[in-house]
Structure formats: C-alpha cells, structure tokens
Design a protein around this motif. Sequence first.
Motif, PDB file in Angstrom:
ATOM      1  N   PHE A 569       0.869  -1.181   0.000  1.00 23.56           N
ATOM      2  CA  PHE A 569       0.000   0.000   0.000  1.00 23.56           C
ATOM      3  C   PHE A 569       0.901   1.223   0.000  1.00 23.56           C
ATOM      4  CE2 PHE A 569      -3.500   2.455   2.403  1.00 23.56           C
ATOM      5  CZ  PHE A 569      -4.288   2.569   1.278  1.00 23.56           C
ATOM      6  N   SER A 570       0.662   2.148  -0.900  1.00 19.38           N
ATOM      7  CA  SER A 570       1.510   3.340  -0.953  1.00 19.38           C
ATOM      8  C   SER A 570       0.900   4.458  -0.115  1.00 19.38           C
ATOM      9  CB  SER A 570       1.658   3.821  -2.396  1.00 19.38           C
ATOM     10  OG  SER A 570       0.439   4.373  -2.870  1.00 19.38           O
ATOM     11  N   GLU A 571       1.760   5.400   0.281  1.00 16.44           N
ATOM     12  CA  GLU A 571       1.256   6.541   1.046  1.00 16.44           C
ATOM     13  C   GLU A 571       0.321   7.388   0.201  1.00 16.44           C
ATOM     14  OE1 GLU A 571       3.073  10.206   3.688  1.00 16.44           O
ATOM     15  OE2 GLU A 571       4.058   8.247   3.731  1.00 16.44           O
ATOM     16  N   ALA A 572       0.592   7.465  -1.108  1.00 16.26           N
ATOM     17  CA  ALA A 572      -0.296   8.217  -2.001  1.00 16.26           C
ATOM     18  C   ALA A 572      -1.688   7.588  -2.030  1.00 16.26           C
ATOM     19  CB  ALA A 572       0.290   8.262  -3.410  1.00 16.26           C
ATOM     20  N   GLU A 573      -1.745   6.243  -2.028  1.00 13.95           N
ATOM     21  CA  GLU A 573      -3.040   5.552  -2.006  1.00 13.95           C
ATOM     22  C   GLU A 573      -3.752   5.806  -0.686  1.00 13.95           C
ATOM     23  OE1 GLU A 573      -2.454   1.641  -4.844  1.00 13.95           O
ATOM     24  OE2 GLU A 573      -1.422   1.667  -2.914  1.00 13.95           O
ATOM     25  N   LEU A 574      -2.992   5.772   0.411  1.00 18.12           N
ATOM     26  CA  LEU A 574      -3.584   6.048   1.720  1.00 18.12           C
ATOM     27  C   LEU A 574      -4.170   7.449   1.764  1.00 18.12           C
ATOM     28  CD1 LEU A 574      -4.138   5.495   4.713  1.00 18.12           C
ATOM     29  CD2 LEU A 574      -1.765   6.138   5.198  1.00 18.12           C
ATOM     30  N   ARG A 575      -3.404   8.430   1.281  1.00 14.67           N
ATOM     31  CA  ARG A 575      -3.895   9.816   1.309  1.00 14.67           C
ATOM     32  C   ARG A 575      -5.074  10.002   0.362  1.00 14.67           C
ATOM     33  NH1 ARG A 575      -0.543  13.081   4.163  1.00 14.67           N
ATOM     34  NH2 ARG A 575       1.520  12.247   4.665  1.00 14.67           N
ATOM     35  N   GLY A 576      -5.064   9.318  -0.760  1.00 19.94           N
ATOM     36  CA  GLY A 576      -6.170   9.443  -1.687  1.00 19.94           C
ATOM     37  C   GLY A 576      -7.462   8.848  -1.144  1.00 19.94           C
ATOM     38  N   LEU A 577      -7.322   7.769  -0.374  1.00 23.15           N
ATOM     39  CA  LEU A 577      -8.510   7.070   0.132  1.00 23.15           C
ATOM     40  C   LEU A 577      -9.008   7.647   1.447  1.00 23.15           C
ATOM     41  CD1 LEU A 577     -10.141   4.603  -0.883  1.00 23.15           C
ATOM     42  CD2 LEU A 577      -8.766   3.178   0.656  1.00 23.15           C
ATOM     43  N   TYR A 578      -8.074   7.998   2.339  1.00 23.65           N
ATOM     44  CA  TYR A 578      -8.449   8.414   3.694  1.00 23.65           C
ATOM     45  C   TYR A 578      -7.856   9.773   4.066  1.00 23.65           C
ATOM     46  CZ  TYR A 578     -10.165   3.667   4.492  1.00 23.65           C
ATOM     47  OH  TYR A 578     -10.855   2.495   4.427  1.00 23.65           O
ATOM     48  N   GLY A 579      -7.636  10.624   3.060  1.00 22.34           N
ATOM     49  CA  GLY A 579      -7.032  11.926   3.331  1.00 22.34           C
ATOM     50  C   GLY A 579      -7.793  12.747   4.341  1.00 22.34           C
ATOM     51  N   ASN A 580      -9.124  12.626   4.354  1.00 24.41           N
ATOM     52  CA  ASN A 580      -9.923  13.413   5.300  1.00 24.41           C
ATOM     53  C   ASN A 580      -9.787  12.926   6.735  1.00 24.41           C
ATOM     54  OD1 ASN A 580     -11.253  10.992   4.766  1.00 24.41           O
ATOM     55  ND2 ASN A 580     -13.280  11.868   5.060  1.00 24.41           N
ATOM     56  N   GLN A 581      -9.159  11.757   6.920  1.00 29.38           N
ATOM     57  CA  GLN A 581      -8.957  11.225   8.276  1.00 29.38           C
ATOM     58  C   GLN A 581      -7.505  11.367   8.738  1.00 29.38           C
ATOM     59  OE1 GLN A 581     -10.720   7.306   8.909  1.00 29.38           O
ATOM     60  NE2 GLN A 581     -12.170   7.674   7.240  1.00 29.38           N
ATOM     61  N   ILE A 582      -6.663  11.951   7.897  1.00 32.03           N
ATOM     62  CA  ILE A 582      -5.274  12.172   8.269  1.00 32.03           C
ATOM     63  C   ILE A 582      -5.150  13.574   8.855  1.00 32.03           C
ATOM     64  CG2 ILE A 582      -2.906  12.355   7.416  1.00 32.03           C
ATOM     65  CD1 ILE A 582      -3.659  10.342   5.233  1.00 32.03           C
ATOM     66  N   THR A 583      -4.649  13.692  10.066  1.00 36.58           N
ATOM     67  CA  THR A 583      -4.609  14.980  10.755  1.00 36.58           C
ATOM     68  C   THR A 583      -3.243  15.201  11.397  1.00 36.58           C
ATOM     69  OG1 THR A 583      -5.448  13.973  12.806  1.00 36.58           O
ATOM     70  CG2 THR A 583      -7.083  14.898  11.279  1.00 36.58           C
ATOM     71  N   TRP A 584      -2.935  16.483  11.638  1.00 32.53           N
ATOM     72  CA  TRP A 584      -1.747  16.845  12.416  1.00 32.53           C
ATOM     73  C   TRP A 584      -2.145  16.975  13.875  1.00 32.53           C
ATOM     74  CZ3 TRP A 584       3.320  16.988  11.295  1.00 32.53           C
ATOM     75  CH2 TRP A 584       3.692  16.939   9.941  1.00 32.53           C
ATOM     76  N   GLN A 585      -1.349  16.395  14.739  1.00 30.23           N
ATOM     77  CA  GLN A 585      -1.626  16.465  16.172  1.00 30.23           C
ATOM     78  C   GLN A 585      -0.363  16.876  16.917  1.00 30.23           C
ATOM     79  OE1 GLN A 585      -3.262  12.755  17.547  1.00 30.23           O
ATOM     80  NE2 GLN A 585      -4.985  12.803  16.109  1.00 30.23           N
ATOM     81  N   ASN A 586      -0.555  17.760  17.905  1.00 28.65           N
ATOM     82  CA  ASN A 586       0.535  18.150  18.795  1.00 28.65           C
ATOM     83  C   ASN A 586       0.513  17.250  20.020  1.00 28.65           C
ATOM     84  OD1 ASN A 586       1.214  20.286  17.080  1.00 28.65           O
ATOM     85  ND2 ASN A 586      -0.235  21.667  18.083  1.00 28.65           N
ATOM     86  N   ARG A 587       1.643  16.632  20.312  1.00 31.07           N
ATOM     87  CA  ARG A 587       1.673  15.673  21.410  1.00 31.07           C
ATOM     88  C   ARG A 587       2.846  15.954  22.345  1.00 31.07           C
ATOM     89  NH1 ARG A 587       0.505   9.932  18.233  1.00 31.07           N
ATOM     90  NH2 ARG A 587      -1.717  10.297  17.819  1.00 31.07           N
TER      91      ARG A 587
END
Length: 816
Positions: A569-587
């Motif tokens: 699975f490529s990162e481009a495929e991940l971002r294309g499929l679930y981009g709306n669920q990928i977020t930046w978080q401060n931890r």
Amino acid sequence: MTTTRLPIHDAIAPLLEALKAQGRAVLQAPPGAGKTTVVPLEILAANLSRGGIVMLEPRRLAARAAAERMAQSLGETVGQTVGYRVRGEAKVSKATQIEVVTEGILTRRIQQDPELTGIGTVIFDEFHERSLNADLGLALCLEVAGALREDLILLAMSATLDAEPVAELMRAPVITSEGRSFPVESRHLPRPLHKDIRWETAMTDLVEQAVRETDGGVLVFCPGEGEIRRLEGTLQNRLPPDCHLRPLYGAMPFTEQRAAIAPVAQGRKVVLATSIAETSLTIEDIRVVVDGGKARRARFDPGSGMSRLVTEPVTRAEAIQRQGRAGRVAQGVCYKLWTKAEEGALPAYPPAEIEAADLTGLTLELALWGTTPDVLPLLTQPNAGSFAEARGLLQMLGALDSEARITDHGKALARLPLHPRLAHMLTRAGPEAALLAALLAERDPLPRAAPSDLSLRLKALRDPKDYAAEHPWPANSGALQRIRAEAKRLRGQLTETASSDLSDAEMAALAYPDRIGLRRKGPAPRYVLSGGKGAVMSEEDPLAATRLVVVTDLDGNPREARIRQAIVFSEAELRGLYGNQITWQNRCIWDKRERKVSARQQEVFGTLTLDDRMWKDAPDDDVARAMLEGIGDLGLNWSDAARRFAARVALLRQAGEDLPDMSDAALLDSHEDWLLPYLTGVKTAQDWKRFDMLDALRARLSWNQMQRLDAATPAHFTTPLGRKIPIDYSGDHPEISLRLQEMFGQTTHPMVGKTPLRVTLLSPAGRPVQTTLDIPGFWVNSYPDVRKDMRGRYPKHPWPEDPREADPTLRAKRRG
C-alpha cells in the motif's frame, strides 16, 4: 413415503401432539435415530403446518444430503415436494413444501419479511451446534411468533443438546427419542498418548489397527483440512490395496463430497473428515469410527479484534455425535485416541459460537432488526467486549451512526451475503471488487509456504497460466474455481454497477481500515496497525521491507499477530482514500525510555504516525502536564526540608487538625492540583532530581494553617548561639542534631510544646556522642565521662568542667 422403521418413529406421535397443542417443541434424539429426514415429512403428512416447512441445517453438504434423502423416500427428485436453498444454489419449485436451507438464509428471509409469509413451520436441526445464525434465527422466530404469527410452529432438534435451557427459552416441552439404530462398541487407548508422539503418527497407527480388526467403511475424524491431507499421505502405503481413501471437508467441491458419502463399488472406504461429518449425514456403509479427539474452532479475541482458529480437545457431546456415526446402518465400533480415564476430563459441550466468534455480522443484523442483544430472546448473551468491538467496527465502516442505529449504507451491507467488511468494500468499490471479496471470503488458494502477498492470489485468479509459469507455489484449482463462481454471483447481486478505478490495495483498505500497517523502526519486520494492534511478518517474506501494507489475514495472536496475507500500500493511495482522516496532532508525552518529556508534532492516521517533527514552541502547560506523567513514573523527589515539612503536617493531622494528607500515595494521586503550577522548566529526570517540592507543599496550606503548624510544630530550634537547627519530625520523637559545644550554657531541655526534643550531640568531627531527652541530666551524669574521652581526642577544642556556665561555641581554643 418409504416405510423403513427408524427409532425416531416411536417419538413421532408425542411430538405431533405437542406441536398441535403448543406449536413448539424440543426434540432430543440420538445420532442415527432419523430425525432429520423423518420429522419434516411426518409434520407435512399430518397437515399441521399452515404453510411451507423450512428446516435449517448448519452446513451446505448436510442441507443438500437431507433434501435428497427426503425426496428419495417420496420417490421424487429434489426440487419437487422437497427442495433446498444454500448460498449460491437453489433447487425449489412452486410444488416445494419442505425447504432445507442453511441458517443465514432464514435470517435474510425474516429481515425481508418479518411475517414469514407462506411459512408455517421452522425446524432448527442440529441445534446443539449452537451456531451464531441458529441462535439468532431462533430468537427472531420467537419474536415473530410472539408479535405477528401465533400460528408459527417452532421445533428445535438435536442429538446431544442440553435440552432444558432451550426448552425454557421456547416455553416448549421436551420430546425424547430413545435408542440408537445399532449398538456401537467403544475402544479406548490402553494408556495415555506420550507427549512426544505426533498426532498424525498416532492416528496412522490407530486407523491401521481399526482397518485390521474390523470390516466395513471407516470414518476418521480430523480437526481440519491440513490434518486430513497429512494423514492421507501417511496412510497411502499403510492400508490394504482394497481401501479407498476419501477426504471430506467443507471447502471441497460438492461432487467430491458426494463421492465421500456414496458407497464404493468394491473394497472398503476410509473417509477422512472434519466435523462436517458429525451431524445430519448418513455416510453409506460406515461401520467404524476413528476419533482423533480434536476439534477446531474459531475464537474471537475482543482485545485484538481478531479471530483465530484454535485446536482443542473434543467435548463429550461431540464424541457422542461422532461415535453415533458408526451405528447408523449396522452394529459398529468406535476407536478413540484417548483413554477411558481421560474421557471424564473432557468438557461436556462445545462453547456456543456466540460466545467465541466475531460478532460483526450479528451486530449488524440486530441493528437492522432494531434491537440489542439484551432484549432479544437469545439462549446465550454475546460477550460484551466482542459486541462493543463489532459495533465500533460497524461505525468505522459507516454501517451504524454515532448512536449505533443502522444507516442506509448499513442496510445495503446487510443485504449482501458477506462479512460487513467485504460488503462495505463491494458497495464502495463496485463490481471490480467482487473477485477480491470472493477471494478474501474463501480459504487461501495458495499453499501455506507461499509468501503473504495478496497480489499473488489475484494473479493466480486473473492470469493462471502466467502465474503458474512464474511462481513455484501451486494454486488449488478447486478453490480458484469456487472464488471465480462466487465473484460472478456477487457481481449479479450489486444493484448499482458503477465501476471504480481503485487499486487492489485501495479496495483491501476499504475492507480493513483498521489493519493498514506501518513498519516499525528496526531490522525486524514488525508493524503497528491503524487500529492500534501489533503484527509481525516473516523475515523471509518478500514484503518484509515494505513500509505500508494492508493486512487481510492474521493468525489472531493477542500479543503480536503474525501476518499471513497482505498487500503493498503506498502513502499516495492512503492519502487518496483516507485523506480526510489524516490529521496533524501536537503531542507532549513522557518518554519512559529517554526519561524526558517528548514534544512532537505528528501527522497521524488512526494510530499510525506518517510524519513526526519536534514541537519547538510547545506551551509550558503542555510540557508540565507531560512531566506529571513522568513524575508518576519516577516517583516523588523528597528533599530533607520537604520531608521534614510533610512530617510536621502529618504529626498535626494525627492530633486532629484539618490539614492535607501528605503521604506519597495521596500526593501522587493529587499531584496535578498542587504540583503542576511549579513545574515550569522541568522536562527531564535530571531536572526533577534537582527540583525541591518544599514550596509546592507549603502552598497547600493556608496562612492560618501555617500559623497553627509553626506554633504547634516549629520548623527549627534556635541554639544558644542563635543558629536555627531544623527539627526532624519523621520519627517517633521530634529530633535535632548539633555540636555538643554549641549547647554550652543550656540549662533547660529543648521542648516542642510539652514534648521534649530528642537531641543528638555531635563531636567536633560531626560524629554522635550522646542522644538524650534530658540536657540538664546529661551535664551532671554523662558529661564528665564524655569530657575525659573528648579532651584526649580533640585537645584543641574547649571542654570546660562546668558546661552550664560556659559560653557556647563552634570554634577551637585560641593558641596560647
């Protein structure tokens, strides 16, 4: 109808009477009694049913075989009076009055038509197997009968069922058929099997013995297909030439299953079967059973969210079922791979599937019905953790809303004969996903030694010639054929036929959004899955170096599951499929290994960290809160002053004062309240080691409380020289330590209120000389002896004869 007399016929009259009077019954009949093929025909002949008769069978093979035998007894072919309906196949007609179906089909029918129009009787055969679909089907039928169809006849039949609980649930009488068709002799091992002897080796010897000592067909029970194949290999050259080996398991083509059931023209038949042969089937000419004592079951672990197959000892109920196969058509013998003494230790019944299986499908069906398990008349309630896990997955797939109500998408998933994961993939990706859905629903068509790459399986399906030319792992042609046929059927069931341009990996990620794996750092191919679980791949696997994979099959190990099947699975495929669920978080977190606060900015999908950067301007409050977690790990850092202060507070609390609890446990439990404002700049274990808690502890007391504390338990004793010596309250007596010469001129003993201080007097070198609760008495009684000793050791220091009249000092004598 044929007139062959079977043991079940003795129970037909009371059974029909019970059904006529109450509309419900539980029939208990031993293996070989004939209940499966006799009871439906007798109910039909008695005209009890106000509509068709539907009988549920746990397995497709049993459903077909039962229908064929009933049709044969009527002198008809299947599809006339008696028909069957299984997944992907139906033989029924307008004349059909008895329909034998597999269990999921009844559930679909009830969901689509809750009144069960045209159906007058529902029979649950082999209910002792307690399949999830049978439990659900009975519960739904009880609701239908109670609310919509008072005339609906319900009958549960079993060979080994503990009948009372189901009879109580159904509010039905128990009808018992006594006796087996023919007696079966049990032959146990003379001594327990040695732990070093492999199961296949022991079974080979036992089968060979059974063939040598008996006549007629032999039925050998194995836990799974793998054991069947291995046992088949070892028996090839160990049995007489007239013995015909016949495997029998669920994934075989139906024509090969028929061959195992049918009698052989010449010689003897040795059937190597899974539990598929335990119930409902009369395998022709079987006189002997060899029971390997093992059963394979699916176990779902709610902690890992994964199912795994486990091999367990057979239960007593299953052993009875298996033994009964030898007495169906003649007197028989049952060889058991355990001793008679070991039989008593076997569990009584296998667990109900609802207690051990993946509950995602059940949870979806309950949501579609508009109910929850606690209000449905289920014989066994599902595991709460497994049910919650299933509900969470369905919400992730969009089948349930935030309040666990079914969505339109969930209704679409329920209509498809697939696990909700695969149904979700199929509805989202369209017909192009049908082949992958069928592949993932089927057993692996490649041998166990093949790499994990899912693409190899798809290539074997799409380009079998190229696959065979390029790869050494032979594909199972029967499995490939079944997968292609199932894919064709699934395409036909899609109402919307719009195609997608998704890759195989993207389609797999639709089904397994929680099993997208990111490789951890390090040499070993270990992965963290997007759902939070861990997984590991074989180091020899070609995918072992892959950064991102979608995992489609795991062994279910709760600690770290082994990946059996995955796809790149490529990162481009991940971002294309679930981009709306990928977020930046401060931890800001406490790093136990580094023993410091780690402040990072991370790009995340689920529990996967796709990008990780230092958070340079992390707010002080976030850092301090992370440090609080570190303090829980490191423990409190007590300075001497802080320890003395806490001891003073504890002493006053014991006297009844309303002051804060300053024990370690209480302070750690409430450290966010009192310590957080003081942690600015504290980020590491070393910072904490240098930190003094005294100011933070003092701030816990109000001004009035501090006044009372200082008055009742002063922090210091002022020496005759005017120096302040800290008072230690941690022991059973308040205590001070100071140089003996500094107490010259002290004629009264120091006190805290009415309590004398314990005074430790030190030599010029700082070593204890005397501890006393009575300074005046010390000057009179002990000092003369101390003076003699000290003058010799420390001649440069003053040692007056009368210390009460001398001036206190910390200095040596002046030189003359």
